[in-house]
Design a protein around this motif. Structure first.
Motif, mmCIF file in Angstrom:
data_model
loop_
_atom_site.group_PDB
_atom_site.id
_atom_site.type_symbol
_atom_site.label_atom_id
_atom_site.label_comp_id
_atom_site.label_asym_id
_atom_site.label_seq_id
_atom_site.Cartn_x
_atom_site.Cartn_y
_atom_site.Cartn_z
ATOM 1 N N PHE A 340 0.798 -1.223 0.000
ATOM 2 C CA PHE A 340 0.000 0.000 0.000
ATOM 3 C C PHE A 340 0.837 1.282 0.000
ATOM 4 N N ALA A 341 2.106 1.184 -0.376
ATOM 5 C CA ALA A 341 2.964 2.373 -0.352
ATOM 6 C C ALA A 341 2.499 3.438 -1.334
ATOM 7 N N ASP A 342 1.877 3.032 -2.431
ATOM 8 C CA ASP A 342 1.364 3.997 -3.402
ATOM 9 C C ASP A 342 -0.009 4.530 -3.013
ATOM 10 N N ALA A 343 -0.726 3.764 -2.217
ATOM 11 C CA ALA A 343 -2.140 4.057 -1.996
ATOM 12 C C ALA A 343 -2.408 5.014 -0.842
ATOM 13 N N LEU A 344 -1.579 4.991 0.188
ATOM 14 C CA LEU A 344 -1.908 5.705 1.423
ATOM 15 C C LEU A 344 -0.892 6.783 1.765
ATOM 16 N N PRO A 345 -1.337 7.841 2.444
ATOM 17 C CA PRO A 345 -0.401 8.845 2.954
ATOM 18 C C PRO A 345 0.559 8.205 3.946
ATOM 19 N N SER A 346 1.715 8.797 4.109
ATOM 20 C CA SER A 346 2.777 8.161 4.896
ATOM 21 C C SER A 346 2.373 7.887 6.335
ATOM 22 N N GLU A 347 1.597 8.795 6.961
ATOM 23 C CA GLU A 347 1.232 8.572 8.355
ATOM 24 C C GLU A 347 0.221 7.437 8.496
ATOM 25 N N TYR A 348 -0.617 7.236 7.485
ATOM 26 C CA TYR A 348 -1.498 6.068 7.468
ATOM 27 C C TYR A 348 -0.685 4.810 7.163
ATOM 28 N N LEU A 349 0.265 4.960 6.275
ATOM 29 C CA LEU A 349 1.040 3.813 5.813
ATOM 30 C C LEU A 349 1.843 3.170 6.931
ATOM 31 N N VAL A 350 2.562 3.971 7.712
ATOM 32 C CA VAL A 350 3.383 3.380 8.770
ATOM 33 C C VAL A 350 2.512 2.706 9.824
ATOM 34 N N ARG A 351 1.322 3.256 10.040
ATOM 35 C CA ARG A 351 0.406 2.623 10.997
ATOM 36 C C ARG A 351 -0.060 1.268 10.456
ATOM 37 N N LEU A 352 -0.351 1.220 9.162
ATOM 38 C CA LEU A 352 -0.720 -0.053 8.548
ATOM 39 C C LEU A 352 0.419 -1.056 8.663
ATOM 40 N N TRP A 353 1.641 -0.590 8.413
ATOM 41 C CA TRP A 353 2.799 -1.487 8.490
ATOM 42 C C TRP A 353 3.006 -2.003 9.909
ATOM 43 N N ASP A 354 2.805 -1.166 10.904
ATOM 44 C CA ASP A 354 2.945 -1.623 12.295
ATOM 45 C C ASP A 354 2.134 -2.895 12.516
ATOM 46 N N ILE A 355 0.886 -2.855 12.060
ATOM 47 C CA ILE A 355 -0.034 -3.962 12.329
ATOM 48 C C ILE A 355 0.197 -5.109 11.358
ATOM 49 N N PHE A 356 0.481 -4.798 10.104
ATOM 50 C CA PHE A 356 0.783 -5.841 9.122
ATOM 51 C C PHE A 356 1.961 -6.703 9.568
ATOM 52 N N LEU A 357 3.000 -6.094 10.090
ATOM 53 C CA LEU A 357 4.179 -6.858 10.490
ATOM 54 C C LEU A 357 3.890 -7.789 11.668
ATOM 55 N N PHE A 358 2.820 -7.500 12.408
ATOM 56 C CA PHE A 358 2.408 -8.424 13.469
ATOM 57 C C PHE A 358 1.377 -9.421 12.944
ATOM 58 N N GLU A 359 0.341 -8.942 12.271
ATOM 59 C CA GLU A 359 -0.776 -9.791 11.864
ATOM 60 C C GLU A 359 -0.475 -10.630 10.630
ATOM 61 N N GLY A 360 0.365 -10.111 9.737
ATOM 62 C CA GLY A 360 0.650 -10.821 8.504
ATOM 63 C C GLY A 360 -0.227 -10.374 7.349
ATOM 64 N N VAL A 361 -0.246 -11.172 6.272
ATOM 65 C CA VAL A 361 -0.907 -10.796 5.027
ATOM 66 C C VAL A 361 -2.407 -10.592 5.213
ATOM 67 N N THR A 362 -3.019 -11.234 6.176
ATOM 68 C CA THR A 362 -4.466 -11.073 6.353
ATOM 69 C C THR A 362 -4.836 -9.621 6.625
ATOM 70 N N PHE A 363 -3.936 -8.853 7.221
ATOM 71 C CA PHE A 363 -4.269 -7.446 7.447
ATOM 72 C C PHE A 363 -4.231 -6.655 6.140
ATOM 73 N N LEU A 364 -3.484 -7.120 5.161
ATOM 74 C CA LEU A 364 -3.533 -6.476 3.851
ATOM 75 C C LEU A 364 -4.921 -6.646 3.233
ATOM 76 N N PHE A 365 -5.537 -7.806 3.444
ATOM 77 C CA PHE A 365 -6.921 -8.008 2.998
ATOM 78 C C PHE A 365 -7.836 -6.991 3.663
ATOM 79 N N ARG A 366 -7.673 -6.836 4.950
ATOM 80 C CA ARG A 366 -8.529 -5.902 5.698
ATOM 81 C C ARG A 366 -8.321 -4.462 5.222
#
Length: 459
Positions: A340-366
């Motif tokens: 999602f690096a192209d899709a989201l503003p940086s402050e949203y993006l790092v928050r998404l990455w925080d959770i993705f790195l814990f939850e895994g690919v399923t959070f990308l679906f969400r």
């Protein structure tokens, strides 16, 4: 303490000022006066006859024709006050803070220069417009700063005490991730969640960097220029070097622009070699199948995502995949291969990455389902597949939730069974591999489009 200096002058008056009255005058009284213009944007005027006066928190010293106001130092708060990515470094954090951390730039009251203009689509928008909460009172700001410092200290303790290989199994770590990751420790948290130290081999990075350029080098240089033009990682060559080393180390990877966007995001947070080993671990744990010579995993995940969207919003699924004839993989590839690096503003993006790195690919679906929810009105009104893809790949800032935590909350509200997704990924991957093997075994058979049998039950 600091000094604020103002000189008295017979020049014409310019700016109305408040007079600092002496203790001999009535308390609380002040009058508007005009003072001479000086170079400093701040003025202090006192009428006290004594050489030293004190008015509340203001100390004033008079020396001949000059008044010195002693100013108590203040620490500007991040403009992202209640967000989960601001930084107010606290004492004792030592080695967990790096000199060029993006967190440190927030002390000047603005977002990191390394994060601005990163080429992440909407990321270049002003972050100040993302907070509808308005200014905080001094009391609220103080409480927010203290809560943030406590969060930093909890993370420092966790990083020091929790084994990285066990971090993603820890309920405590999960709760901390959901509560927020301060920018000052973010790269350390990401390193812990990916267990990058377990992959690290001292000396290998520099050794591989001396090899001949890989075949994709020109493509890497082009994508670095387009995605991170003018940024430190582009100027000093660190981003190109990181990818050059990775492709030497893992030659079976199929290069695509997504690798630049992912590695670039890590370099925004981490020193170069630390970013490299986090990248290696991130790819091995979550993303490497997306960049293999075949697209099995991406096709599997795109099919599962289409099913998940149908379960959450049948009308949207019909419009996009049916009426518009857009293949699910065309949407998911743009999202998943860049995280999602192209899709989201940086402050949203790092928050998404925080959770993705814990939850895994399923959070990308969400996250993808959340973007569908945010942009629903826009793409339902779109008359072309190109218009739909444009809206989904780069959602306008105005349609996103007001802050990153609201976006995360929306993502978790989507109807999705994470465990079922994980099980179905394994089953469908095996199914596609079998069909691929059969096709290779019968080269004379006519080429037919691959289909995937989705489960009938909801995901």
């Amino acid at each position: 303490m600091g000094l604020r200096i103002s000189k008295r002058s017979p020049r014409p008056p310019v700016i109305p000022l408040r007079v600092v009255t002496s203790n001999q005058e009535q308390s609380g009284q002040s009058q508007s006066v005009h003072s001479a213009s000086i170079h400093s944007p701040t003025f202090s005027v006192t009428t006290a006859a004594s050489e030293y006066t004190m008015d509340g928190d203001r100390d004033t010293v008079q020396v001949q024709d000059t008044d010195f106001e002693l100013v108590r130092p203040t620490l500007p708060l991040s403009p992202f006050s209640r967000g989960s990515f601001e930084s107010l470094p606290s004492p004792g954090m030592g080695s967990f803070l790096r000199a060029d951390s993006p967190a440190l730039s927030t002390l000047s009251g603005g977002s990191s220069l390394r994060q601005q203009g990163s080429g992440f689509g909407p990321a270049s928008a002003s972050t100040s417009s993302l907070s509808p909460r308005g200014d905080k009172s001094p009391k609220e700001s103080k409480e927010s700063a203290e809560a943030h410092r406590q969060r930093e200290l909890r993370w420092v303790t966790a990083i020091s005490s929790i084994t990285p290989s066990q971090a993603r199994k820890s309920k405590k770590v999960r709760k901390m991730v959901l509560d927020g990751v301060p920018a000052s420790v973010r790269y350390q948290v990401w390193a812990m969640l990916t267990d990058s130290k377990g992959k690290r081999m001292d000396g290998l990075y520099q050794k591989l960097s001396q090899r001949d350029k890989v075949a994709a080098w020109q493509d890497i240089e082009r994508d670095v220029r387009e995605g991170f033009d003018g940024m430190p990682m582009a100027r000093d060559g660190s981003l190109g070097k990181l990818l050059q080393v990775y492709l030497c180390m893992v030659p079976d990877i199929q290069y695509s622009r997504g690798l630049v966007m992912i590695a670039g995001q890590l370099l925004l947070q981490s020193p170069e070699e630390d970013a490299f080993w986090t990248f290696v671990s991130l790819m091995d744990t979550h993303l490497r199948p997306y960049f293999s010579n075949n697209s099995v995993q991406l096709e599997v995940d795109a099919s599962l995502f289409a099913r998940a969207l149908e379960s959450n919003d049948a009308a949207s699924a019909k419009k996009v995949f049916g009426d518009m004839g857009i293949a699910p993989v065309a949407i998911c590839k743009a999202w998943f291969t860049t995280v999602f690096a192209d899709a989201l503003p940086s402050e949203y993006l790092v928050r998404l990455w925080d959770i993705f790195l814990f939850e895994g690919v399923t959070f990308l679906f969400r996250a993808g389902l959340a973007i569908f929810s945010c942009t629903r009105r826009m793409f339902l009104q779109s008359a072309s597949p190109e218009g739909v893809l444009d809206v989904l790949s780069r959602p306008p800032l105005a349609v996103l939730p007001p802050n990153p935590d609201a976006f995360v909350e929306l993502a978790f509200s989507m109807k999705l069974k994470d465990d079922d997704i994980r099980k179905q990924r394994n089953k469908l991957e095996a199914q596609v591999k079998r069909r691929t093997a059969q096709t290779r075994a019968s080269p004379m058979s006519p080429a037919t489009p691959q289909t995937i049998s989705l489960p009938k039950n909801g995901i």
